[in-house]
Design an enzyme around this catalytic site. Structure first.
Site, mmCIF file in Angstrom:
data_model
loop_
_atom_site.group_PDB
_atom_site.id
_atom_site.type_symbol
_atom_site.label_atom_id
_atom_site.label_comp_id
_atom_site.label_asym_id
_atom_site.label_seq_id
_atom_site.Cartn_x
_atom_site.Cartn_y
_atom_site.Cartn_z
ATOM 1 N N LYS A 1 38.380 50.504 31.738
ATOM 2 C CA LYS A 1 39.318 49.713 31.232
ATOM 3 C C LYS A 1 39.886 50.575 30.307
ATOM 4 O O LYS A 1 40.987 50.676 29.730
ATOM 5 C CB LYS A 1 38.939 48.279 31.170
ATOM 6 C CG LYS A 1 38.705 47.325 32.280
ATOM 7 C CD LYS A 1 37.983 46.152 31.970
ATOM 8 C CE LYS A 1 37.792 45.402 33.482
ATOM 9 N NZ LYS A 1 36.990 44.094 33.313
ATOM 10 N N GLN B 1 33.556 41.064 29.243
ATOM 11 C CA GLN B 1 33.008 41.386 30.637
ATOM 12 C C GLN B 1 31.911 40.436 31.272
ATOM 13 O O GLN B 1 31.100 40.039 30.722
ATOM 14 C CB GLN B 1 32.356 43.002 30.559
ATOM 15 C CG GLN B 1 32.210 43.432 31.896
ATOM 16 C CD GLN B 1 33.597 43.761 32.816
ATOM 17 O OE1 GLN B 1 34.524 43.677 32.202
ATOM 18 N NE2 GLN B 1 33.348 43.648 34.194
ATOM 19 N N ASP C 1 42.676 38.041 30.501
ATOM 20 C CA ASP C 1 41.820 38.127 31.738
ATOM 21 C C ASP C 1 42.326 36.678 32.549
ATOM 22 O O ASP C 1 41.885 36.746 33.675
ATOM 23 C CB ASP C 1 40.181 37.758 31.448
ATOM 24 C CG ASP C 1 39.688 39.146 31.842
ATOM 25 O OD1 ASP C 1 39.934 39.920 33.217
ATOM 26 O OD2 ASP C 1 38.470 39.292 31.563
#
Ligand code: GUN
Length: 303
Positions: A53, A97, A120
């Site tokens: 990422k 994460q 997200d």
């Protein structure tokens, strides 16, 4: 019939080229988009995902803020980190994460991320937005799958879509997005009895179960579109999906490979959401009636 390949790597590449133009347009107005990525602990797979990422951000000119916290970091400290990033105008997107260490409540942490920076798409506000057919930031993996499906030129209206896997990250939001597009959606999961009796009816089969070799040709309808979200590492180190690719490609009309299918799209859509967030923050700042917080402007998922 041998299936045509849905090339996620190629689509990602062309989308990321377009991102560079948007980054330059933002730059001309004094804004560099920024994404903060928080990793708690040192799960090796998570480290790889976070590394991908950060690298993808840098390639298109998005500034990345990598926050690494020790596995035993107290939840309060994680929440304080999020609060600091929420208040930082250089940060347009915040991603933590998953999975998190067991002493940290993922819901509490995800709800702490500002709705305006939830790239997200995991905050309850965004999840609720999906339920009613609008959201600010669609979750990245299902969003990427939707674009991959679009490249086949298929109209999903009325089609039988079977989603295998009911996770909050992929299966559930995927089903909601396709329901919004008026597909007939079935969600199968670990407790589903006789999986094949469902999958065989699928015009579009989306598999996100994390089980290598789960889907074999006998379970697939002739001419189906098959999207494989699985990423599994075999003992010999080979990366495979959840679908027996070599067998199923002889029955499907379109199929995604692993690697090179859904994987690159997840990261690409994360950047898309980060750019959208930066563009939105700029609009808010330029608006006459600027306030620190603006009720989220909702975008149709189908848009
Ligand atoms: N863990 C596995 N997939 C994801 C994802 O899409 N986002 C985050 N934050 N964590 C993940």
């Amino acid at each position: 019939m041998t299936a045509q390949i849905i090339d996620g790597k190629a689509l990602s590449k062309s989308l990321r080229e377009g991102f560079k133009t948007r980054v330059a347009q933002l730059g001309a107005q004094g804004v560099q988009p920024g994404l903060a990525v928080i990793l708690v602990g040192d799960n090796p797979a998570s480290r790889v995902y976070v590394g991908n990422k950060v690298k993808a951000c840098e390639e298109v000119g998005v500034r990345s803020f990598h926050v690494g916290l020790a596995a035993d970091t107290p939840e309060a400290e994680v929440l304080a980190t999020i609060a600091r990033l929420n208040a930082d105008p250089a940060v347009h997107g915040i991603l933590i994460q998953l999975p998190l260490p067991p002493h940290i409540d993922p819901r509490r942490v995800l709800e702490a991320i500002s709705v305006n920076k939830d790239v997200d798409g995991f905050h309850l506000y965004n999840v609720g937005g999906l339920v009613v057919g609008n959201t600010i930031f669609p979750p990245c993996t299902p969003y990427g799958v939707q674009l991959l499906l679009d490249t086949t030129g298929t109209d999903v209206t009325g089609k039988n879509v079977v989603v295998v896997g009911a996770s909050n990250i992929v299966g559930k939001p995927m089903a909601l997005m396709l329901l919004q597009r008026e597909a007939t959606v079935t969600i199968c999961h670990a407790k589903t009895r006789d999986l094949a009796q469902h999958t065989i009816l699928a015009d579009i089969l989306i598999v996100a179960a994390g089980k290598p070799g789960l889907i074999v040709p006998q379970m697939v309808k002739q001419g189906a579109i098959v999207i494989d979200v699985g990423i599994n590492r075999l003992p010999d180190g080979k990366i495979v999906g959840d679908v027996d690719f070599d067998g199923v490609k002889e029955k499907a009309s379109w199929i995604t490979p692993v690697p090179g299918g859904v994987g690159p799209m997840t990261v690409t859509m994360l950047i898309e959401n980060t750019l959208r967030s930066a563009e939105r923050a700029l609009r808010m700042r330029q608006a006459d009636d600027y306030q620190d917080w603006e009720a989220p402007v909702i975008h149709p998922v189908t848009g």
